[in-house]
Design a protein around this motif. Structure first.
Motif, PDB file in Angstrom:
ATOM      1  N   CYS A 188     -11.099  24.673   6.364  1.00 42.26           N
ATOM      2  CA  CYS A 188      -9.993  24.978   5.457  1.00 42.26           C
ATOM      3  C   CYS A 188      -9.065  23.760   5.323  1.00 42.26           C
ATOM      4  CB  CYS A 188      -9.210  26.185   5.963  1.00 42.26           C
ATOM      5  SG  CYS A 188      -7.841  26.657   4.898  1.00 42.26           S
ATOM      6  N   ALA A 189      -8.761  23.109   6.445  1.00 44.07           N
ATOM      7  CA  ALA A 189      -7.889  21.930   6.415  1.00 44.07           C
ATOM      8  C   ALA A 189      -8.527  20.802   5.609  1.00 44.07           C
ATOM      9  CB  ALA A 189      -7.575  21.466   7.833  1.00 44.07           C
ATOM     10  N   VAL A 190      -9.828  20.593   5.789  1.00 42.05           N
ATOM     11  CA  VAL A 190     -10.530  19.543   5.036  1.00 42.05           C
ATOM     12  C   VAL A 190     -10.520  19.870   3.547  1.00 42.05           C
ATOM     13  CG1 VAL A 190     -12.803  18.513   4.635  1.00 42.05           C
ATOM     14  CG2 VAL A 190     -11.958  18.808   6.968  1.00 42.05           C
ATOM     15  N   GLU A 191     -10.747  21.139   3.219  1.00 39.52           N
ATOM     16  CA  GLU A 191     -10.715  21.563   1.815  1.00 39.52           C
ATOM     17  C   GLU A 191      -9.331  21.324   1.205  1.00 39.52           C
ATOM     18  OE1 GLU A 191     -10.873  25.790  -0.485  1.00 39.52           O
ATOM     19  OE2 GLU A 191     -12.419  25.452   1.026  1.00 39.52           O
ATOM     20  N   GLN A 192      -8.282  21.634   1.957  1.00 39.50           N
ATOM     21  CA  GLN A 192      -6.925  21.422   1.459  1.00 39.50           C
ATOM     22  C   GLN A 192      -6.633  19.936   1.266  1.00 39.50           C
ATOM     23  OE1 GLN A 192      -4.204  23.350   4.118  1.00 39.50           O
ATOM     24  NE2 GLN A 192      -4.751  25.399   3.411  1.00 39.50           N
ATOM     25  N   LEU A 193      -7.100  19.102   2.198  1.00 36.80           N
ATOM     26  CA  LEU A 193      -6.888  17.661   2.061  1.00 36.80           C
ATOM     27  C   LEU A 193      -7.646  17.098   0.866  1.00 36.80           C
ATOM     28  CD1 LEU A 193      -6.916  16.414   5.755  1.00 36.80           C
ATOM     29  CD2 LEU A 193      -4.982  16.488   4.184  1.00 36.80           C
ATOM     30  N   CYS A 194      -8.860  17.564   0.650  1.00 43.71           N
ATOM     31  CA  CYS A 194      -9.641  17.115  -0.507  1.00 43.71           C
ATOM     32  C   CYS A 194      -8.960  17.518  -1.806  1.00 43.71           C
ATOM     33  CB  CYS A 194     -11.061  17.681  -0.453  1.00 43.71           C
ATOM     34  SG  CYS A 194     -12.088  16.952   0.826  1.00 43.71           S
ATOM     35  N   ARG A 195      -8.447  18.744  -1.850  1.00 41.74           N
ATOM     36  CA  ARG A 195      -7.741  19.221  -3.038  1.00 41.74           C
ATOM     37  C   ARG A 195      -6.468  18.390  -3.270  1.00 41.74           C
ATOM     38  NH1 ARG A 195      -5.933  24.340  -1.830  1.00 41.74           N
ATOM     39  NH2 ARG A 195      -8.085  24.884  -1.459  1.00 41.74           N
ATOM     40  N   ALA A 196      -5.745  18.088  -2.206  1.00 42.20           N
ATOM     41  CA  ALA A 196      -4.532  17.269  -2.332  1.00 42.20           C
ATOM     42  C   ALA A 196      -4.875  15.869  -2.847  1.00 42.20           C
ATOM     43  CB  ALA A 196      -3.806  17.187  -0.992  1.00 42.20           C
ATOM     44  N   ALA A 197      -5.995  15.308  -2.371  1.00 44.79           N
ATOM     45  CA  ALA A 197      -6.402  13.975  -2.825  1.00 44.79           C
ATOM     46  C   ALA A 197      -6.807  14.003  -4.296  1.00 44.79           C
ATOM     47  CB  ALA A 197      -7.556  13.460  -1.963  1.00 44.79           C
ATOM     48  N   GLU A 198      -7.551  15.028  -4.695  1.00 46.83           N
ATOM     49  CA  GLU A 198      -7.986  15.135  -6.090  1.00 46.83           C
ATOM     50  C   GLU A 198      -6.810  15.342  -7.038  1.00 46.83           C
ATOM     51  OE1 GLU A 198     -10.726  18.390  -5.995  1.00 46.83           O
ATOM     52  OE2 GLU A 198     -12.331  17.184  -5.110  1.00 46.83           O
ATOM     53  N   GLN A 199      -5.871  16.190  -6.637  1.00 52.26           N
ATOM     54  CA  GLN A 199      -4.726  16.503  -7.494  1.00 52.26           C
ATOM     55  C   GLN A 199      -3.585  15.497  -7.328  1.00 52.26           C
ATOM     56  OE1 GLN A 199      -3.631  20.514  -6.470  1.00 52.26           O
ATOM     57  NE2 GLN A 199      -5.521  21.371  -7.290  1.00 52.26           N
ATOM     58  N   ARG A 200      -3.703  14.680  -6.290  1.00 47.77           N
ATOM     59  CA  ARG A 200      -2.645  13.721  -5.942  1.00 47.77           C
ATOM     60  C   ARG A 200      -1.310  14.406  -5.719  1.00 47.77           C
ATOM     61  NH1 ARG A 200      -3.914   8.021  -8.841  1.00 47.77           N
ATOM     62  NH2 ARG A 200      -6.091   7.982  -8.294  1.00 47.77           N
ATOM     63  N   ARG A 201      -1.382  15.560  -5.143  1.00 46.36           N
ATOM     64  CA  ARG A 201      -0.200  16.352  -4.765  1.00 46.36           C
ATOM     65  C   ARG A 201      -0.541  17.124  -3.508  1.00 46.36           C
ATOM     66  NH1 ARG A 201       3.686  16.393  -8.070  1.00 46.36           N
ATOM     67  NH2 ARG A 201       3.457  15.896 -10.234  1.00 46.36           N
ATOM     68  N   GLY A 202       0.489  17.408  -2.740  1.00 48.45           N
ATOM     69  CA  GLY A 202       0.261  18.206  -1.544  1.00 48.45           C
ATOM     70  C   GLY A 202       1.530  18.342  -0.747  1.00 48.45           C
ATOM     71  N   GLY A 203       1.432  19.074   0.342  1.00 49.89           N
ATOM     72  CA  GLY A 203       2.560  19.206   1.243  1.00 49.89           C
ATOM     73  C   GLY A 203       2.791  17.911   1.998  1.00 49.89           C
ATOM     74  N   GLU A 204       3.884  17.837   2.718  1.00 47.24           N
ATOM     75  CA  GLU A 204       4.194  16.612   3.461  1.00 47.24           C
ATOM     76  C   GLU A 204       3.080  16.245   4.422  1.00 47.24           C
ATOM     77  OE1 GLU A 204       7.954  17.194   5.337  1.00 47.24           O
ATOM     78  OE2 GLU A 204       9.048  17.133   3.454  1.00 47.24           O
TER      79      GLU A 204
ATOM     80  N   MET B 253       0.832  -1.196   0.000  1.00 50.04           N
ATOM     81  CA  MET B 253       0.000   0.000   0.000  1.00 50.04           C
ATOM     82  C   MET B 253       0.876   1.260   0.000  1.00 50.04           C
ATOM     83  SD  MET B 253      -3.212   0.927   2.442  1.00 50.04           S
ATOM     84  CE  MET B 253      -2.425   1.842   3.728  1.00 50.04           C
ATOM     85  N   ALA B 254       1.945   1.268   0.777  1.00 50.13           N
ATOM     86  CA  ALA B 254       2.858   2.417   0.816  1.00 50.13           C
ATOM     87  C   ALA B 254       3.520   2.616  -0.544  1.00 50.13           C
ATOM     88  CB  ALA B 254       3.908   2.223   1.903  1.00 50.13           C
ATOM     89  N   SER B 255       3.897   1.539  -1.188  1.00 48.49           N
ATOM     90  CA  SER B 255       4.501   1.622  -2.527  1.00 48.49           C
ATOM     91  C   SER B 255       3.499   2.181  -3.526  1.00 48.49           C
ATOM     92  CB  SER B 255       4.973   0.238  -2.960  1.00 48.49           C
ATOM     93  OG  SER B 255       5.503   0.290  -4.243  1.00 48.49           O
ATOM     94  N   TRP B 256       2.253   1.702  -3.477  1.00 49.37           N
ATOM     95  CA  TRP B 256       1.207   2.215  -4.364  1.00 49.37           C
ATOM     96  C   TRP B 256       0.995   3.709  -4.128  1.00 49.37           C
ATOM     97  CZ3 TRP B 256      -3.383   4.577  -3.038  1.00 49.37           C
ATOM     98  CH2 TRP B 256      -4.275   4.807  -4.090  1.00 49.37           C
ATOM     99  N   PHE B 257       0.960   4.105  -2.865  1.00 49.84           N
ATOM    100  CA  PHE B 257       0.737   5.504  -2.514  1.00 49.84           C
ATOM    101  C   PHE B 257       1.854   6.379  -3.080  1.00 49.84           C
ATOM    102  CE2 PHE B 257       0.596   9.240   0.219  1.00 49.84           C
ATOM    103  CZ  PHE B 257      -0.767   9.476   0.313  1.00 49.84           C
TER     104      PHE B 257
END
Length: 100
Positions: free
Chosen positions: A42-58, A12-16
């Protein structure tokens, strides 16, 4: 059973890592707002955006991975150490303060 769980977690970590892009340090996760509800929204919105874009901060990527683990029934949580302690004690670090 324990070996199967570790193998699954490793896969799962490798897939991620393959599916989600490198961390973007320019995206802060913790933004302070006037109310706790606004901060959470705001935090939930940022997490949703990171999941949709498959990019985000650490922090985004770690929280998404923890959320995935929890959805799959694994016990997982995000733990932050503010100041990690050294593996070996450093001589003289605390003695100066004690003498003050």
């Amino acid at each position: 059973e324990d070996k199967r769980a570790r193998t699954f977690l490793a896969r799962m970590a490798s897939w991620f890592r393959d599916k989600f892009g490198p961390a973007d340090p320019r995206l802060p996760l913790h933004v302070q707002h006037e109310s706790l509800q606004e901060t959470v929204d705001c935090a939930v919105e940022q997490l949703c955006r990171a999941a949709e874009q498959r990019r985000g901060g650490e922090d985004h990527l770690v929280l998404l991975f923890v959320a995935m683990c929890r959805v799959l029934g694994m016990q997982a949580r995000y733990v932050v150490a503010l100041r990690p302690l050294p593996a070996k004690p450093v001589v003289g670090v605390f003695t100066e303060r004690a003498e003050l």
